[in-house]
Design a protein around this motif. Sequence first.
Motif, short mmCIF file in Angstrom:
data_model
loop_
_atom_site.label_atom_id
_atom_site.label_comp_id
_atom_site.label_asym_id
_atom_site.label_seq_id
_atom_site.Cartn_x
_atom_site.Cartn_y
_atom_site.Cartn_z
N ALA A 255 5.24 38.79 20.47
CA ALA A 255 4.21 39.81 20.31
C ALA A 255 4.45 40.62 19.05
CB ALA A 255 4.18 40.73 21.52
N SER A 256 5.68 40.58 18.54
CA SER A 256 6.03 41.30 17.31
C SER A 256 7.22 40.61 16.66
CB SER A 256 6.37 42.76 17.63
OG SER A 256 7.52 42.82 18.44
N VAL B 22 0.35 40.78 17.43
CA VAL B 22 -0.72 41.77 17.30
C VAL B 22 -0.74 42.33 15.88
CG1 VAL B 22 -1.55 44.00 18.15
CG2 VAL B 22 -0.58 42.35 19.74
N LYS B 23 0.45 42.52 15.30
CA LYS B 23 0.54 42.99 13.92
C LYS B 23 1.82 42.45 13.30
CE LYS B 23 2.79 47.40 14.86
NZ LYS B 23 2.79 48.83 14.61
N ALA C 55 1.75 35.49 20.27
CA ALA C 55 0.92 36.59 20.77
C ALA C 55 1.02 37.79 19.84
CB ALA C 55 1.36 36.96 22.18
N ASN D 51 -2.95 33.25 16.81
CA ASN D 51 -2.56 34.60 17.24
C ASN D 51 -3.86 35.39 17.39
OD1 ASN D 51 0.55 34.89 17.07
ND2 ASN D 51 -0.01 33.78 15.21
N LYS D 52 -4.52 35.22 18.52
CA LYS D 52 -5.89 35.72 18.69
C LYS D 52 -6.02 37.23 18.58
CE LYS D 52 -5.62 35.72 23.68
NZ LYS D 52 -6.20 35.32 24.94
N ASP D 53 -4.96 37.98 18.83
CA ASP D 53 -5.04 39.45 18.77
C ASP D 53 -4.48 40.02 17.48
OD1 ASP D 53 -6.21 39.66 21.32
OD2 ASP D 53 -4.24 39.51 22.27
N LEU D 54 -4.12 39.17 16.55
CA LEU D 54 -3.56 39.63 15.28
C LEU D 54 -4.64 40.32 14.45
CD1 LEU D 54 -1.04 39.70 13.47
CD2 LEU D 54 -1.79 37.53 12.50
N ARG D 55 -4.35 41.53 14.03
CA ARG D 55 -5.29 42.32 13.25
C ARG D 55 -4.81 42.43 11.82
NH1 ARG D 55 -8.05 41.11 16.88
NH2 ARG D 55 -8.62 42.40 18.63
#
Length: 101
Positions: free
Chosen positions: A47-48, A70-71, A68, A90-94
């Motif tokens: 996630a990170s 996110v950033k 997963a 990474n579908k939630d990567l902004r």
Amino acid sequence: AVPIMLCAKCGSLRTLDLSLNKLPSLPPIIGNLVNLGHLNVAGNRLASLPSNIGWCRQLSFLNLADNALVKLPHTMARLEGLQELQLSGNKDLRTPPPDGA
């Protein structure tokens, strides 16, 4: 999890493939791998990333696909030799805002 002793004793390591291991995180000691040129952590559950990933200045290939995330840490800007960065899946990567925004 990645055994910390593995990273601690491999300062001259140039290639590390930890793909498809369902890892939830990377140990911060990964930044000690200053000679690492190729890192593949695709297909895990990251996630990170540790902020000291930026210490791996020899990285030319970094595969972060299918996690997963996110950033990404701002320290990745130090990876001036990075030639290939894979982030797909990474579908939630902004995307971070531009500097000064």
